[in-house]
Design a protein around this motif. Structure first.
Motif, mmCIF file in Angstrom:
data_model
loop_
_atom_site.group_PDB
_atom_site.id
_atom_site.type_symbol
_atom_site.label_atom_id
_atom_site.label_comp_id
_atom_site.label_asym_id
_atom_site.label_seq_id
_atom_site.Cartn_x
_atom_site.Cartn_y
_atom_site.Cartn_z
ATOM 1 N N UNK A 1 0.937 -1.063 -0.010
ATOM 2 C CA UNK A 1 -0.039 -0.112 -0.004
ATOM 3 C C UNK A 1 0.878 1.269 -0.098
ATOM 4 N N UNK A 2 1.990 1.198 0.792
ATOM 5 C CA UNK A 2 2.853 2.414 0.785
ATOM 6 C C UNK A 2 3.426 2.579 -0.820
ATOM 7 N N UNK A 3 3.621 1.575 -1.351
ATOM 8 C CA UNK A 3 4.338 1.820 -2.635
ATOM 9 C C UNK A 3 3.109 2.264 -3.615
ATOM 10 N N UNK A 4 2.054 1.704 -3.514
ATOM 11 C CA UNK A 4 1.152 2.350 -4.287
ATOM 12 C C UNK A 4 0.659 3.724 -3.951
ATOM 13 N N UNK A 5 0.656 4.104 -2.811
ATOM 14 C CA UNK A 5 0.240 5.479 -2.449
ATOM 15 C C UNK A 5 1.383 6.494 -3.079
ATOM 16 N N UNK A 6 2.782 5.951 -2.997
ATOM 17 C CA UNK A 6 3.800 6.880 -3.364
ATOM 18 C C UNK A 6 3.717 7.076 -4.758
ATOM 19 N N UNK A 7 3.314 5.816 -5.416
ATOM 20 C CA UNK A 7 3.258 5.798 -7.087
ATOM 21 C C UNK A 7 2.109 6.832 -7.330
ATOM 22 N N UNK A 8 1.067 6.836 -6.773
ATOM 23 C CA UNK A 8 -0.167 7.530 -7.271
ATOM 24 C C UNK A 8 0.295 9.129 -6.885
ATOM 25 N N UNK A 9 1.026 9.024 -6.029
ATOM 26 C CA UNK A 9 1.345 10.541 -5.687
ATOM 27 C C UNK A 9 2.581 11.171 -6.661
ATOM 28 N N UNK A 10 3.160 10.306 -7.374
ATOM 29 C CA UNK A 10 3.923 10.709 -8.330
ATOM 30 C C UNK A 10 3.096 11.531 -9.500
ATOM 31 N N UNK A 11 1.873 11.033 -9.445
ATOM 32 C CA UNK A 11 0.939 11.538 -10.496
ATOM 33 C C UNK A 11 0.382 12.893 -9.896
ATOM 34 N N UNK A 12 0.454 13.194 -8.786
ATOM 35 C CA UNK A 12 -0.120 14.100 -8.006
ATOM 36 C C UNK A 12 -1.511 13.718 -7.632
ATOM 37 N N UNK A 13 -1.697 12.483 -7.489
ATOM 38 C CA UNK A 13 -3.105 11.898 -7.023
ATOM 39 C C UNK A 13 -2.956 11.326 -5.959
ATOM 40 N N UNK A 14 -4.145 11.138 -4.954
ATOM 41 C CA UNK A 14 -4.188 10.777 -3.745
ATOM 42 C C UNK A 14 -3.265 11.389 -2.644
ATOM 43 N N UNK A 15 -2.962 12.876 -2.821
ATOM 44 C CA UNK A 15 -2.302 13.457 -1.777
ATOM 45 C C UNK A 15 -3.286 13.895 -0.850
ATOM 46 N N UNK A 16 -2.951 13.821 0.313
ATOM 47 C CA UNK A 16 -3.903 14.149 1.527
ATOM 48 C C UNK A 16 -4.559 14.959 1.540
ATOM 49 N N UNK A 17 -4.009 16.448 0.933
ATOM 50 C CA UNK A 17 -4.838 17.612 0.929
ATOM 51 C C UNK A 17 -5.968 17.636 -0.205
ATOM 52 N N UNK A 18 -6.130 16.438 -0.953
ATOM 53 C CA UNK A 18 -6.907 16.585 -1.996
ATOM 54 C C UNK A 18 -8.097 15.736 -1.980
ATOM 55 N N UNK A 19 -8.284 14.959 -0.726
ATOM 56 C CA UNK A 19 -9.229 13.994 -0.567
ATOM 57 C C UNK A 19 -10.556 14.326 0.098
ATOM 58 N N UNK A 20 -10.675 15.581 0.542
ATOM 59 C CA UNK A 20 -11.896 15.944 1.203
ATOM 60 C C UNK A 20 -13.123 15.471 0.365
#
Length: 426
Positions: free
Chosen positions: A338-357
RNA sequence: GGCGAGUUGGCGGAGUGGUGACGCAGCGGAUUGCAAAUCCGUGUACAGGAGUUCGAUUCUCCUACUCGCCUCCA
């Protein structure tokens, strides 16, 4: 797209190694017109002050939109009006070296003096003249020559120059500012493909002629234009809208970004309602799947896909595969994966914490779940499921995903969730 | 008229000179009070024509269609 490129370069070379400059053109007829209209309406301040004010507003909106999309701010955002001196100096040099000439208060670039003119866009000066349909300004030596400096009237902002009071033509600002901030050579120049000709072609000509030993931009990337439901965006078709319009309609910036990244930048991107829904559902699923995960190192396949000419769609494919792997092991916590996937999506600027509201329902669904569970238990006894089905249907209609199993009832907002429709269901 | 980009299965959308990506939808099954979610299975698409090749969706040329640019402005 350029934000993904920026993130990629920062990932590979380190944040300090990348300089990202994006300019604001505030020598602009639309800004000027708005400022002038305000002045005539009685606004206080000089025309220059009103222009600066209007520029501030515009930049503020732009920043708000870009922030909502999760785009990182560039290192520098120069404005054309702050670099007029550099532009004048560059024009003077071009004239002195024979690449430009003055005529009737204008300074014009002599296109024939740059032999590679047209190389970027694959055009030749002769072909373009042959196919030209338009009248040529009489003061041009050659029909393709373009304006470096033009005179201003009393209602238009102007600066003093060797050619009289005037303002720069559109193209010179990019050449002048890039030289001042990045030098005679820099690595990548981006933009929409609508700018490839003539704007970028002219930038190259100016910069290469003014600084013959520089390379100007070593690489160029152009992104294709956006369409809407298969048609080009246009005011006459009534399908014109902005990022701000979408945001105001409640479409999350993250969703817009996902849709943009699902198509390669070099192809026309069609914005459709269906894509919006699919993107929303995918992001909801991923966010749920990765709840509580901590970003670690990005997956190499994802990085490779992005590095392969920004194959963002390919990167998303890889993310789907990762999501599937994680979901296939519900008994494991898959903390590492999960950590790897999260970091990978964040490479695309997705699933950043501040964008999830946006995925939050904004309302606690548990009372509905409790009620549904209670009704269901009773119905199991009586075999009369009508009340359960009525509530379930109402919830589905409100865009709530309903999952009933032996373990209990689970509710989750899904695409098209509408809290207003939940009223009166308890 | 000139120049450029594009055309992939029901939809979206990668990719490759030779073993049918991926997502969504669909269909069949498991599961379910019914559903949903999930899982299993399922689809021989590369605009048309010609050429190169042992072999082309992938390379070349032509045709068709779509889009952009070619004037001001940015």
């Amino acid at each position: 797209m350029f934000d993904v490129l920026y993130r990629l370069l920062r990932h590979i070379y380190g944040a300090d190694a990348v300089t990202y400059v994006r300019n604001f053109t505030d020598v602009d007829d639309k800004i000027n017109a708005t400022a002038l209209a305000r002045k005539e309406a009685g606004a206080s301040g000089t025309l220059e002050e009103l222009i600066a004010e209007r520029t501030e507003e515009t930049i503020g909106w732009y920043h708000a939109d870009m922030d909502a999309l999760g785009a990182l701010r560039p290192n520098q955002e120069p404005r054309a009006t702050e670099w007029i001196g550099a532009m004048i100096a560059m024009i003077e040099k071009l004239i002195a070296d024979g690449h430009a000439y003055e005529k009737e208060g204008h300074a014009l670039f002599r296109v024939r003096s740059y032999k590679d003119y047209g190389a970027l866009s694959g055009r030749s000066v002769d072909d373009m003249i042959a196919g030209a349909r338009v009248e040529i300004a009489p003061f041009k030596e050659d029909p393709m020559d373009f304006v470096l400096w033009k005179p201003s009237d009393a209602d238009t902002p102007g600066w003093d120059s060797p050619w009289g009071r005037g303002r720069p033509g559109w193209h010179i600002e990019c050449s002048a500012m890039s030289y001042e901030l990045l030098g005679a050579s820099f690595d990548i120049h981006g933009g929409g493909n609508d700018l490839q000709f003539p704007h970028h072609e002219n930038e190259i000509a100016q910069s290469k002629c003014a600084h013959p030993h520089g390379e100007f931009a070593r690489f160029w990337r152009h992104n294709e234009m956006l369409q809407v439901e298969g048609k080009k965006m246009s005011k006459s078709l009534g399908n014109f809208f902005t990022v701000r319009d979408l945001l105001d309609q409640g479409v999350a910036g993250e969703v817009i970004r996902f849709v943009m990244l699902s198509t390669h930048y070099s192809k026309p991107m069609d914005w459709t309602e269906k894509k919006r829904q699919e993107a929303e559902q995918t992001l909801r699923n991923w966010r749920k799947l990765l709840e509580g995960a901590e970003a670690s190192g990005a997956d190499q396949d994802v990085v490779d896909a992005i590095a392969d000419d920004l194959n963002t769609a390919g990167a998303i494919t890889r993310l789907h595969a990762m999501a599937k792997e994680i979901a296939a092991n519900p008994q494991k916590d898959c903390f590492f994966e999960k950590g790897v996937m999260l970091a990978s999506t964040q490479m695309l600027g997705l699933l950043l914490p501040e964008m999830g509201e946006w995925v939050e329902a904004g309302i606690d669904l548990s009372p509905f779940a409790d009620k549904l569970a209670t009704l269901r238990i009773a119905a199991m006894e009586t075999k009369d499921f009508s009340a359960v089905d009525a509530l379930k249907t109402a919830l589905l209609d409100a865009g709530v995903e309903v999952r009933m199993s032996k373990a209990g009832v689970e509710l989750a907002p899904s695409a098209g969730f509408d809290a207003a429709k939940l009223e009166g269901l308890l």
